[in-house]
Design a protein around this motif. Structure first.
Motif, PDB file in Angstrom:
ATOM      1  N   TYR A   1     -11.778   8.143   0.011  1.00  9.75           N
ATOM      2  CA  TYR A   1     -12.797   7.086  -0.025  1.00  9.75           C
ATOM      3  C   TYR A   1     -12.349   5.677   0.374  1.00  9.75           C
ATOM      4  O   TYR A   1     -13.443   4.755   0.452  1.00  9.75           O
ATOM      5  N   ILE A   2     -11.029   5.415   0.729  1.00  8.98           N
ATOM      6  CA  ILE A   2     -10.640   4.110   1.038  1.00  8.98           C
ATOM      7  C   ILE A   2      -9.943   4.019   2.264  1.00  8.98           C
ATOM      8  O   ILE A   2      -8.942   4.686   2.308  1.00  8.98           O
TER       9      ILE A   2
ATOM     10  N   GLY B   1     -17.340   1.848  -1.757  1.00  4.08           N
ATOM     11  CA  GLY B   1     -16.076   1.875  -1.235  1.00  4.08           C
ATOM     12  C   GLY B   1     -15.127   0.780  -1.966  1.00  4.08           C
ATOM     13  O   GLY B   1     -13.924   1.260  -2.544  1.00  4.08           O
ATOM     14  N   LEU B   2     -15.728  -0.432  -2.008  1.00  7.08           N
ATOM     15  CA  LEU B   2     -15.132  -1.464  -2.664  1.00  7.08           C
ATOM     16  C   LEU B   2     -14.817  -1.149  -4.287  1.00  7.08           C
ATOM     17  O   LEU B   2     -14.025  -1.396  -5.009  1.00  7.08           O
TER      18      LEU B   2
ATOM     19  N   ASP C   1     -12.092   1.403  -4.899  1.00  7.70           N
ATOM     20  CA  ASP C   1     -10.857   0.615  -4.833  1.00  7.70           C
ATOM     21  C   ASP C   1     -10.452  -0.163  -5.961  1.00  7.70           C
ATOM     22  O   ASP C   1      -9.492  -0.126  -6.514  1.00  7.70           O
TER      23      ASP C   1
ATOM     24  N   SER D   1       0.819  -1.126  -0.083  1.00  8.29           N
ATOM     25  CA  SER D   1      -0.068   0.117  -0.033  1.00  8.29           C
ATOM     26  C   SER D   1       0.790   1.319  -0.016  1.00  8.29           C
ATOM     27  O   SER D   1       0.549   2.419  -0.528  1.00  8.29           O
TER      28      SER D   1
ATOM     29  N   GLY E   1      -6.310   3.069   2.109  1.00  6.73           N
ATOM     30  CA  GLY E   1      -5.667   3.748   0.875  1.00  6.73           C
ATOM     31  C   GLY E   1      -5.417   5.070   1.548  1.00  6.73           C
ATOM     32  O   GLY E   1      -4.244   5.785   1.475  1.00  6.73           O
TER      33      GLY E   1
ATOM     34  N   ALA F   1      -8.178   8.870  -2.577  1.00  5.49           N
ATOM     35  CA  ALA F   1      -7.762   7.955  -1.573  1.00  5.49           C
ATOM     36  C   ALA F   1      -8.539   8.166  -0.258  1.00  5.49           C
ATOM     37  O   ALA F   1      -8.728   7.150   0.273  1.00  5.49           O
TER      38      ALA F   1
END
Length: 243
Positions: free
Chosen positions: A121-122, A188-189, A192, A100, A125, A119
């Motif tokens: 939103y992750i 979110g997924l 990503d 990461s 991340g 990022a």
């Protein structure tokens, strides 16, 4: 069963209407900026869903507090990265965490603004990106405005998800909360996945550019070269790796 559901709905509304919801939300959103296990996004969408279905808490105050907490958390992560780097502790060197950080470092070099904004939103991340920004000396003068925009947009997005779920099931606050959290997790997924897909496409483009340059530099009349130069370049290498 109906009596139990009614009791849960009353409890949710009573809790959402308390004054301490706002400072608690701020703390969660702040700490989540550098400690991703805390579910700040789930709390924001849940409160937004209850605000639509029950009228409490105040929706705009939820958005404001969430945005301020997100901005503070992102900048704390930057400060932590600048102070300790990304390799000091054993957990930072675990394969997934190290990957990461490596992903964040490459992204900051080539598309810093887009990466910082997306990022957010992750959960993992955003921590990796913001800590790496601090550790690599990314300009704080550029970083802070990006976190302001990212925090506000993230808070509005989370509230919008909760609002949508709350409108769908306005007669059941528990279902509204569960539905809003599920939608937020799925989105979110998706974000990503799209970021990873963009990274793979960028690496594929880099390989095509490298092949084109090697072909252009090859003397006329010679056959294909073994390709050792191409093999030696990592797929995730930046433009400096080009010959």
């Amino acid at each position: 069963m109906q009596a139990l559901m009614d009791a849960i709905n009353v409890f949710i509304v009573d809790a959402a209407g308390q004054w301490w919801v706002y400072p608690l939300l701020f703390v969660l959103c702040t700490v989540d900026g550098f400690f991703p296990p805390l579910p700040s996004e789930s709390v924001v969408v849940a409160l937004a869903a209850v605000a639509v279905s029950a009228g409490v808490p105040n929706m705009w105050l939820v958005v404001l507090v969430a945005a301020l907490g997100a901005i503070a958390g992102d900048n704390i992560a930057y400060a932590i990265g600048r102070a300790i780097g990304t390799e000091r502790f054993a957990w930072m060197r675990r394969p997934r965490v190290a990957a990461s950080f490596a992903w964040a470092r490459r992204g900051l070099e080539h598309r810093g603004a887009v990466l910082i904004l997306s990022a957010r939103y992750i959960p993992v991340g955003r921590v990796a990106v913001n800590m790496t920004a601090g550790a690599t000396g990314y300009s704080r003068r550029r970083f802070v405005p990006f976190t302001l925009l990212a925090g506000v947009s993230w808070a509005l997005y989370s509230a919008a998800v909760g609002t949508l779920a709350g409108q769908w099931v306005s007669d059941n606050h528990l279902v509204a909360v569960v539905l809003s959290v599920a939608i937020a997790m799925l989105l979110g997924l998706l974000v990503d996945y799209l970021l990873k897909l963009g990274g793979r496409l960028q690496r594929a483009k880099l390989r095509r550019q490298l092949r084109a340059r090697m072909a252009a530099n090859r003397p006329a009349g010679t056959g294909p070269r073994p390709g050792r130069e191409l093999a030696d370049v990592r797929p995730d290498a930046g433009p400096d790796a080009l010959p």
